[in-house]
Scaffold this active site. Structure first.
Site, PDB file in Angstrom:
ATOM      1  N   PRO A  28      43.759  37.955  33.209  1.00  0.00           N
ATOM      2  CA  PRO A  28      44.595  38.708  32.263  1.00  0.00           C
ATOM      3  C   PRO A  28      44.485  40.198  32.573  1.00  0.00           C
ATOM      4  CG  PRO A  28      42.572  37.975  31.196  1.00  0.00           C
ATOM      5  CD  PRO A  28      42.592  37.345  32.551  1.00  0.00           C
ATOM      6  N   MET A  33      46.251  43.998  31.491  1.00  0.00           N
ATOM      7  CA  MET A  33      47.141  44.718  30.585  1.00  0.00           C
ATOM      8  C   MET A  33      48.286  45.366  31.363  1.00  0.00           C
ATOM      9  SD  MET A  33      46.105  44.217  27.538  1.00  0.00           S
ATOM     10  CE  MET A  33      47.075  45.435  26.651  1.00  0.00           C
ATOM     11  N   CYS A  76      36.639  43.464  28.011  1.00  0.00           N
ATOM     12  CA  CYS A  76      37.380  44.711  28.185  1.00  0.00           C
ATOM     13  C   CYS A  76      36.540  45.911  27.754  1.00  0.00           C
ATOM     14  CB  CYS A  76      38.683  44.676  27.379  1.00  0.00           C
ATOM     15  SG  CYS A  76      39.685  46.171  27.575  1.00  0.00           S
ATOM     16  N   ASN A 113      34.546  35.887  38.271  1.00  0.00           N
ATOM     17  CA  ASN A 113      35.590  36.900  38.345  1.00  0.00           C
ATOM     18  C   ASN A 113      34.972  38.207  38.847  1.00  0.00           C
ATOM     19  OD1 ASN A 113      37.037  39.111  35.986  1.00  0.00           O
ATOM     20  ND2 ASN A 113      38.120  38.348  37.775  1.00  0.00           N
TER      21      ASN A 113
END
Length: 342
Positions: free
Chosen positions: A20, A22, A103, A214
């Site tokens: 994901p 932004m 985040c 990740n």
């Protein structure tokens, strides 16, 4: 969700996903990305519970049916709000839900969202528990290996074990700590060193959990190497800047026939026409396809033709496509001539 999607999502096979991001993993990008590989798991941008509950829920939750398998990533820390949004996501047709605990931006920290929640594993566990009770689809967590003064493997393990007590068995682990004081979000993607060995160790010590890694992964070879140690790999910016990587992964990991880039553009044209009819500016779509010809002759002119508002219509996209074909043919002819001479 179709039975095919359900079987794939719940299978014990390895998983590869696009992170994901932004402003990047919008529904336009996700439609485009799906054309390269039917098996990659796609994620939405992080969507906050406030945006869904007090904003335009349709704008934030709508997606194209072709995007499956698709995960909604939620940002929030209020268990009731997260549970309500999870139920909405299930009703909307999402395949899975992920809670953002990674985040590092100041804005989300101020709202108790993202990586700062690693310091509150009991709260995260409560959030996950209530989200799970609200839905039948999988709910999981994306987190860092640590934050600020909480940087040890043991502290990360405590976080994972606390959340896992809820029955959550799936964790996406960004293999960098986040320094919430002193580094920007961009710096937090590059400055803290990657500690892949911590993620490998987590899988070794908690083999019953599904662990996806990740952080900094850019190639097929790196993906294959990580899959020797963990259950899944999440790829970030490289999948955006060089989307044909998704096709290369399909060929190497699933033995899928590689799609032709020009066929992908042909499939995008009707989609773009539809989006334009909905009132979407052409530039918000073309920005996602700039990397289609990455590393090929003519790629720079392709990007120049479509970026900065240069493309005004579908005809401009078609002309840029024609120019790319000619550039590739010229290069192929030149290489063939050189080989014949030798």
């Amino acid at each position: 969700m179709t039975e095919v999607h359900k079987d794939f999502i719940n299978s014990k096979n390895f998983r590869v996903s696009v992170a994901p991001m932004m402003d990047w993993t919008t529904k336009d990008y996700r439609f485009f990305a799906r054309l390269f590989n039917p098996n990659i798991i796609l994620y939405t941008e992080m969507v906050t519970t406030g945006a869904i509950l007090f904003g335009d829920a349709k704008r934030h939750l709508d997606f194209n049916q072709q995007e499956h398998p698709l995960v909604l990533q939620l940002g929030g820390s209020d268990p009731k709000d997260l549970a309500l949004c999870s139920k909405m996501a299930q009703d909307w047709g999402y395949d899975e839900i992920n809670l953002n605990v990674g985040c590092p931006s100041d804005r989300v920290q101020n709202n108790k969202i993202g990586a700062c929640l690693m310091a509150e594993p009991d709260l995260v566990a409560t959030c996950i528990e209530q989200m799970q009770q609200a839905v039948q689809i999988p709910v999981h967590v994306k987190h860092r290996i640590g934050i600020d003064d909480m940087q040890s493997y043991e502290e990360m393990l405590h976080f994972v074990d606390t959340v896992a007590k809820t029955g959550c068995t799936y964790f996406v682990v960004h293999a960098r700590i986040a320094l919430l004081k002193g580094l920007s979000p961009k710096e937090n993607r590059d400055v803290p060193p990657l500690r892949y060995e911590d993620v490998y160790r987590l899988k070794q010590e908690r083999p019953h959990l599904t662990i996806e890694i990740n952080g900094g992964i850019k190639t097929v070879e790196e993906t294959q190497q990580h899959l020797k140690h963990v259950d899944g790999v999440m790829i970030g910016r490289e999948a955006y800047h060089n989307p044909y990587l998704l096709a290369d992964l399909g060929e190497s990991l699933w033995q899928l026939p590689p799609p032709d880039r020009f066929d992908i553009i042909e499939q995008m044209i009707p989609y773009i026409e539809k989006r334009l009819a909905e009132g979407a500016p052409l530039s918000i779509i073309t920005r996602h396809i700039l990397g289609l010809f990455q590393n090929l002759p003519g790629a720079r002119k392709w990007r120049q033709a479509l970026s900065g508002g240069q493309a005004k219509s579908l005809d401009d996209i078609k002309q840029a496509t024609k120019n790319m074909k000619e550039a590739i043919l010229r290069t192929e002819a030149y290489i063939a001539d050189k080989q014949s001479e030798s």
